[in-house]
Scaffold this motif. Structure first.
Motif, PDB file in Angstrom:
ATOM      1  N   GLY A 105       0.815  -1.211   0.000  1.00  0.00           N
ATOM      2  CA  GLY A 105       0.000   0.000   0.000  1.00  0.00           C
ATOM      3  C   GLY A 105       0.844   1.253   0.000  1.00  0.00           C
ATOM      4  O   GLY A 105       0.546   2.222  -0.709  1.00  0.00           O
TER       5      GLY A 105
ATOM      6  N   TRP B 208       2.739   1.520  -3.619  1.00  0.00           N
ATOM      7  CA  TRP B 208       2.109   1.301  -4.920  1.00  0.00           C
ATOM      8  C   TRP B 208       0.647   1.708  -5.001  1.00  0.00           C
ATOM      9  O   TRP B 208       0.188   2.185  -6.038  1.00  0.00           O
ATOM     10  N   ASP B 209      -0.132   1.514  -3.918  1.00  0.00           N
ATOM     11  CA  ASP B 209      -1.578   1.554  -4.068  1.00  0.00           C
ATOM     12  C   ASP B 209      -2.222   2.152  -2.812  1.00  0.00           C
ATOM     13  O   ASP B 209      -2.434   1.461  -1.814  1.00  0.00           O
ATOM     14  N   THR B 210      -2.560   3.439  -2.864  1.00  0.00           N
ATOM     15  CA  THR B 210      -3.149   4.082  -1.684  1.00  0.00           C
ATOM     16  C   THR B 210      -4.562   3.591  -1.400  1.00  0.00           C
ATOM     17  O   THR B 210      -4.997   3.605  -0.238  1.00  0.00           O
ATOM     18  N   ASP B 211      -5.303   3.149  -2.422  1.00  0.00           N
ATOM     19  CA  ASP B 211      -6.621   2.563  -2.162  1.00  0.00           C
ATOM     20  C   ASP B 211      -6.467   1.304  -1.315  1.00  0.00           C
ATOM     21  O   ASP B 211      -7.255   1.064  -0.392  1.00  0.00           O
TER      22      ASP B 211
ATOM     23  N   LEU C 205      -3.962   0.742   0.675  1.00  0.00           N
ATOM     24  CA  LEU C 205      -3.535   1.215   1.991  1.00  0.00           C
ATOM     25  C   LEU C 205      -4.750   1.620   2.829  1.00  0.00           C
ATOM     26  O   LEU C 205      -4.823   1.295   4.026  1.00  0.00           O
TER      27      LEU C 205
ATOM     28  N   GLY D 135       2.057   5.835  -1.499  1.00  0.00           N
ATOM     29  CA  GLY D 135       1.688   5.126  -2.717  1.00  0.00           C
ATOM     30  C   GLY D 135       2.615   5.375  -3.882  1.00  0.00           C
ATOM     31  O   GLY D 135       2.360   4.901  -4.987  1.00  0.00           O
TER      32      GLY D 135
END
Length: 385
Positions: A197, A200-203, A205, A347
Motif C-alpha cells: 500500500g 504502490w496503491d493508496t486505495d 492502503l 503510494g
C-alpha cells in the motif's frame, strides 16, 4: 498479469514471464487437493523440503495426497533464520544425492520464507536446475517471498547476499495454514502487506487501515483479499522487471534499514517482518526530512505499522553507528553509494542515492528506541524471508 478462477473459491493470478510463466493459487484447503499440485510436477519424483515446525503439521497430508500421483520423499530441516545458510544448503544437496534425485525431480518448499528461499536456491543449483514449487505457510511468504523467483541464503554479515533468480512452477497459498501461525508471525506478514500500500496503491492502503483488526483476527475473507491484492501487485512489478533492474527494487521499501537490523541483532532475534515494519517507519521519517511526505503522512505510517503489532523504532540494543555501517552491506549499494527506497508521497516509492548523510544519521537517531526493545521474548522458531 491475467486473473481467472478455475477452482471453486480459489483466486488464480499469473506471473507472465514467457516460457517461465506460472500461476499463483490462493484459497482455503488447497493442500487437500493433491491433483492441483501434481499437474505442475513434470517427473515421477518429488522431494518435499520443510522444517521441524511445519512438517509435523502439514507434511503428511501433502505427502499422502501426492503419493497417489508421484513418488514422494521428505527432507526436514531445523527451523529458524539462522539456518538459512550455505551449511544447510549442503544438507539439502546431501539428501538429494543420497536419494539419487535426477533432473526431473521436483523440489517442493513447504514452509515460510526461509524454506522457500533455500529450497529455491537448491533447485536452481542442483544439477544446474531442477523444477520447484512453492507452498508458503506463513502470511509473509504467501504475500511476498514465494512470488517472483528470488532465492538464496544469508551471509553472516549480510542478508540474502548469495542466491539466484529462479522461478517456481507454481505457488500454492493455502489460507488454512495461517490458522496455526503464532500472532507474532502473523504481524510480521502484515508488514509486507502494508508495504504494498505504501509503495504502490493508496486505495489498498486505505483498505488495510480499515481492516487491520479483521486481518489480525484471521478473518478469511479479509486475508484472502489482502493476499490476492498483494500478490497481484508483486506479479505486476515482477512482470515488468524480473531481475530487479529498476522497478522491482521498489519492493525493498524499508528493507535497507530492516536487513541491517536483522544482521545487527543476529538472524532470528527480530523476525524479518518486524525489522521491515521498523524499517518502513525509518524510511518514512527520512522521506519526511526530505519534505517528500507530510508530518501527517509520517504519523499515519507509524500508526498503521504499530496497529499491526509491529515495532516502529530500531532496537535500543543496536548502536546507531553499527546500524549505519551494516546498511553499507545492502545489495542495492552501487559503486560505494547507498541507494534507498523512500516515499515521494504515499503510494509512490522511488529509489535514490542522493540522500545527504546528515539526514540519514538524523533519521537513525530519531527512530532509535530509547527504552528496552519493543518486542516480546523471541519465539522458539522464526521462519521468515
Amino acid at each position: 498479469m491475467s486473473e481467472d478462477r478455475p477452482l471453486a473459491n480459489t483466486a488464480t493470478l499469473n506471473v507472465d514471464l514467457g516460457d517461465r510463466s506460472y500461476p499463483i493459487y490462493i484459497g482455503a484447503d488447497l493442500l487437500q487437493q493433491p491433483d492441483l499440485l501434481a499437474r505442475h510436477i513434470p517427473g515421477e519424483q518429488a522431494v518435499v523440503i520443510s522444517n521441524t515446525t511445519v512438517a509435523p503439521l502439514y507434511a503428511e497430508t501433502l505427502r499422502s495426497g501426492l503419493a497417489q500421483f508421484k513418488h514422494v520423499e521428505l527432507v526436514v530441516l531445523p527451523d529458524g533464520e539462522q539456518y538459512k545458510s550455505l551449511d544447510t544448503l549442503g544438507t539439502i544437496f546431501d539428501a538429494l544425492v543420497d536419494k539419487q534425485c535426477d533432473r526431473q525431480t521436483t523440489l517442493i518448499a513447504l514452509g515460510g520464507g526461509v524454506i522457500g528461499d533455500i529450497t529455491g536456491f537448491a533447485a536452481a543449483s542442483y544439477q544446474r536446475g531442477v523444477p520447484f514449487i512453492q507452498i508458503p505457510t506463513t502470511l509473509l511468504s504467501q504475500v511476498d517471498s514465494s512470488v517472483g523467483g528470488k532465492t538464496g541464503v544469508n551471509h553472516p554479515r549480510a542478508k540474502n547476499m548469495i542466491g539466484a533468480f529462479y522461478q517456481p512452477r507454481c505457488v500454492i497459498a493455502d489460507i488454512r495454514t495461517l490458522d496455526t501461525l503464532p500472532e507474532r508471525e502473523l504481524s510480521a506478514g502484515l508488514a509486507e502487506i502494508i508495504k504494498y500500500g505504501l509503495l504502490w496503491d493508496t486505495d489498498f492502503l486505505d483498505w488495510i487501515e480499515a481492516n487491520l483488526s479483521k486481518l489480525r483476527a484471521r478473518d478469511e475473507t479479509a486475508l484472502r483479499h489482502a493476499i490476492t491484492r498483494s500478490c497481484a501487485i508483486k506479479a505486476d512489478i515482477v512482470n515488468q522487471d524480473e531481475r530487479e533492474g529498476g522497478l522491482r527494487a521498489l519492493l525493498n521499501l524499508g528493507h535497507t534499514f530492516g536487513h541491517a537490523i536483522e544482521a545487527g541483532m543476529g538472524y532470528g532475534k527480530w523476525l524479518h517482518g518486524e525489522a521491515v515494519g521498523a524499517g518502513m517507519c525509518m524510511a518514512a521519517n527520512l522521506s519526511h526530512r526530505l519534505e517528500w511526505i507530510s508530518a501527517s503522512d509520517l504519523h499515519r505510517v507509524e500508526t498503521i505499522v504499530a496497529a499491526a503489532g509491529l515495532p516502529i523504532r530500531s532496537p535500543v540494543e543496536l548502536p546507531i553507528e553499527t546500524l549505519r555501517n551494516l546498511m553499507n552491506s545492502d545489495k542495492k549499494v552501487q559503486s560505494g553509494r547507498l541507494r534507498l527506497v523512500l516515499m515521494h508521497g504515499l503510494g509512490a516509492a522511488l529509489i535514490t542515492d542522493k540522500v545527504p548523510e546528515n539526514l540519514i544519521m538524523e533519521t537513525l537517531r530519531a527512530t532509535h528506541a530509547g527504552t528496552a526493545s519493543e518486542l516480546p521474548e523471541p519465539l522458539q522458531f522464526t521462519d521468515s524471508e
